[in-house]
Design an enzyme around this catalytic site. Structure first.
Site, PDB file in Angstrom:
ATOM      1  N   ASP A 111     -26.339 -65.191  25.318  1.00 53.75           N
ATOM      2  CA  ASP A 111     -26.553 -64.165  26.322  1.00 53.75           C
ATOM      3  C   ASP A 111     -27.782 -64.565  27.111  1.00 53.75           C
ATOM      4  O   ASP A 111     -28.658 -65.229  26.597  1.00 53.75           O
ATOM      5  CB  ASP A 111     -26.797 -62.827  25.610  1.00 53.75           C
ATOM      6  CG  ASP A 111     -26.754 -61.676  26.584  1.00 53.75           C
ATOM      7  OD1 ASP A 111     -27.768 -61.462  27.255  1.00 53.75           O
ATOM      8  OD2 ASP A 111     -25.723 -61.011  26.649  1.00 53.75           O
ATOM      9  N   LYS A 116     -22.563 -47.038  33.145  1.00 52.68           N
ATOM     10  CA  LYS A 116     -21.824 -48.138  32.510  1.00 52.68           C
ATOM     11  C   LYS A 116     -22.038 -48.125  31.009  1.00 52.68           C
ATOM     12  O   LYS A 116     -21.090 -48.220  30.225  1.00 52.68           O
ATOM     13  CB  LYS A 116     -22.319 -49.475  33.089  1.00 52.68           C
ATOM     14  CG  LYS A 116     -21.888 -50.693  32.296  1.00 52.68           C
ATOM     15  CD  LYS A 116     -22.443 -51.964  32.890  1.00 52.68           C
ATOM     16  CE  LYS A 116     -23.783 -52.393  32.341  1.00 52.68           C
ATOM     17  NZ  LYS A 116     -23.743 -52.961  30.990  1.00 52.68           N
ATOM     18  N   ASN A 117     -23.316 -47.993  30.608  1.00 55.84           N
ATOM     19  CA  ASN A 117     -23.635 -48.132  29.187  1.00 55.84           C
ATOM     20  C   ASN A 117     -23.141 -46.964  28.349  1.00 55.84           C
ATOM     21  O   ASN A 117     -23.173 -47.028  27.119  1.00 55.84           O
ATOM     22  CB  ASN A 117     -25.149 -48.312  28.994  1.00 55.84           C
ATOM     23  CG  ASN A 117     -25.597 -49.695  29.443  1.00 55.84           C
ATOM     24  OD1 ASN A 117     -24.763 -50.540  29.773  1.00 55.84           O
ATOM     25  ND2 ASN A 117     -26.903 -49.926  29.456  1.00 55.84           N
ATOM     26  N   ASP A 129     -34.107 -52.116  31.130  1.00 52.65           N
ATOM     27  CA  ASP A 129     -33.186 -52.453  32.217  1.00 52.65           C
ATOM     28  C   ASP A 129     -33.819 -52.252  33.598  1.00 52.65           C
ATOM     29  O   ASP A 129     -33.287 -52.749  34.595  1.00 52.65           O
ATOM     30  CB  ASP A 129     -31.897 -51.615  32.119  1.00 52.65           C
ATOM     31  CG  ASP A 129     -30.987 -52.105  30.998  1.00 52.65           C
ATOM     32  OD1 ASP A 129     -31.313 -53.135  30.383  1.00 52.65           O
ATOM     33  OD2 ASP A 129     -29.954 -51.457  30.739  1.00 52.65           O
ATOM     34  N   ARG A 160     -20.133 -58.299  26.224  1.00 50.83           N
ATOM     35  CA  ARG A 160     -20.855 -58.178  24.953  1.00 50.83           C
ATOM     36  C   ARG A 160     -20.664 -56.810  24.310  1.00 50.83           C
ATOM     37  O   ARG A 160     -20.589 -56.678  23.096  1.00 50.83           O
ATOM     38  CB  ARG A 160     -22.349 -58.382  25.230  1.00 50.83           C
ATOM     39  CG  ARG A 160     -22.952 -59.527  24.528  1.00 50.83           C
ATOM     40  CD  ARG A 160     -24.439 -59.362  24.487  1.00 50.83           C
ATOM     41  NE  ARG A 160     -24.819 -58.729  23.248  1.00 50.83           N
ATOM     42  CZ  ARG A 160     -24.988 -59.360  22.115  1.00 50.83           C
ATOM     43  NH1 ARG A 160     -24.847 -60.650  22.061  1.00 50.83           N
ATOM     44  NH2 ARG A 160     -25.304 -58.716  21.021  1.00 50.83           N
TER      45      ARG A 160
END
Ligand code: UD1
Length: 446
Positions: free
Chosen positions: A139, A26-27, A328, A115
């Site tokens: 956030d 994803k990142n 994470d 974001r």
């Protein structure tokens, strides 16, 4: 409200068996989609995960004038899909047709949902000479400043200011190369400045950059597009600006955080899992920790295998930028520590509010104390199922894993957070033998 319901009789009662396929990160995918803005024409991205955030980014690119097509094969627990070669990973293709003239405004309605949309700032300033990108706002894992993004763009010659909830940046002619350094190796700032510098006039040197595999992936795609970048994977990047870039076909790097999540799933619930498509070399420190705790971790074809048939030993964790222990994965380490033998000290150095998750873990009976950015977790043989709330992607997924080690029923509210980062999270866990389903829960404020 969406939720997950997990039932278990405690650790090792429903061991996980089978293969978890890991798709694209994803990142990385979100930044590669933003990088497509740098070249007019059609960019094709493969191995893009089927998650909500990718669809929001696609909407944002459409808002900027692109035509975007997202094709995903759907969930399959069986053989690799013909289009992607990524079985059950939920990864697919994204095609982005970028016009000669882009619109330059990213609206609040989309940015507040994602974001990471701030990463269109660098490409827009570089391509259009101006950008108006809504500020993302609050956030759940801390204040997440953007000062390094703004300072760096200013050094590259842009005029950057905040107006009516937007960051507005413009440059009279073309960005110009400069010597930059970051106070902290921020992933987002590294990416934004890199994507601005590739089209700047002259040479840019960025010191103390983030070195995550997702940054290397972005650098590789930019180089395929015609950018000239030296120092890939190191902490100094040198960018020789070029006047224009060309569209490319590029495959997203595998998601090391998803791969790490499945490794922790086997560690918490017990079992024997093959994690395929996840590159163990991006998870060296995590694998080392699990081995020191007593897990059997072996290389397997295109991935690795984790086998756990007993209660593991507690280990300390200190989060740091790559190649340190990833922030994470910190919630998963804490969930595991809650059922390990012994006491673990967890230190969070990257995000100030990531311990909100600890309060939810305590609702499942975890014995823990937090003080500033440290947490002490005393392992127990078993947790106790309860209703809990997911505040972000990783916290939500970690609460599900904790639920696999909790006697009784655990419901995780606000599960849409998990779906933002994990394609087919529930489907994969069920496939591996977990007792989990999606449920509709009453709204929290009812
Ligand atoms: C990215 C990842 C996120 C991961 C994080 C660290 C995406 C979409 N998200 O987030 O999953 O946890 O990297 O690996 O890729 N900071 C500042 N000023 C700045 C920039 C950052 O103070 O200008 C601070 C932040 O508040 C935070 C820390 O630096 O405390 C790390 O932020 P950063 O590395 O930029 O993370 P993100 O890119 O937001």
């Amino acid at each position: 409200m969406q939720g997950f319901q997990v039932r278990s009789d405690g650790p090792l009662s429903h061991p996980l068996h089978g293969t978890a396929h890991v798709g694209g990160a994803k990142n990385s995918a979100l930044k590669l989609m933003a990088a497509a803005l740098l070249a007019p024409g059609r960019t094709e991205l493969a191995n893009v995960p089927d998650i909500l955030d990718v669809h929001v980014m696609a909407r944002l690119l459409e808002e900027l004038g692109c035509a975007v097509k997202v094709s995903h094969p759907g969930f399959s627990s069986g053989a690799p899909g013909p289009s992607t070669g990524a079985a059950g990973s939920g990864s697919g293709l994204v095609s982005i047709e970028v016009p000669e003239r882009l619109r330059h405004e990213a609206p609040y309605d989309l940015v507040r949902r994602l974001r990471a949309s701030i990463c269109v700032l660098g490409p827009l300033v570089a391509r259009c000479g101006r950008a108006r990108v809504a500020l993302p706002g609050g956030d759940n894992i801390g204040s997440r400043g953007l000062d390094m993004h703004f300072t760096g763009l200013t050094e590259l010659g842009a005029r950057v200011r905040i107006e009516h909830g937007f960051v507005v940046a413009d440059v009279p002619d073309r960005l110009r190369g400069a010597n930059l350094w970051l106070d902290f190796p921020s992933v987002g700032a590294t990416e934004n400045l890199l994507m601005a510098a590739v089209l700047a006039e002259g040479t840019t040197v960025i010191d103390n950059v983030a070195r995550e595999p997702e940054i290397v992936d972005l650098c590789q795609m930019l180089c395929e597009m015609g950018a000239e970048i030296e120092g890939l994977g190191g902490s100094t990047l040198t960018v020789y600006g070029v006047p224009q870039l060309r569209p490319v076909e590029h495959a997203t790097v595998p998601d090391r955080i998803v791969a790490g999540t499945w490794a922790f799933a086997a560690a918490v619930a017990g079992g024997d899992l093959v994690v395929r498509g996840g590159q163990a070399r991006h998870l060296d420190i995590v694998v080392d920790k699990l081995v020191s705790a007593g897990a059997d971790v072996q290389h397997a074809e295109d991935g690795f295998r984790v086998a756990v048939d007993r209660r593991l030993r507690a280990f300390d964790v200190v989060t740091l930028p790559y190649p340190g222990f990833p922030t994470d994965l910190q919630p998963f380490a804490m969930a595991l520590a809650a059922v390990c033998n012994g006491t673990a000290m967890v230190t969070e150095n990257v995000f100030e509010s990531r311990f909100m998750f600890a309060q939810e873990l305590a609702r499942l009976g975890a014995d823990l104390r937090t003080d500033g950015h440290h947490a002490v977790v005393r392992g127990r043989p078993l947790l106790s199922g309860a209703p809990v709330v997911a505040h972000d992607i990783r916290a939500g997924a970690a609460l599900v894993l904790a639920g696999l080690a909790a006697e009784g029923t655990t419901t995780v509210a606000q599960s849409q957070h998990v779906d933002r980062g994990y394609p087919f999270f529930v489907e994969i866990l069920r496939d591996l033998g977990a007792d989990i389903e999606r449920v509709e829960l009453p709204d929290l404020d009812e």
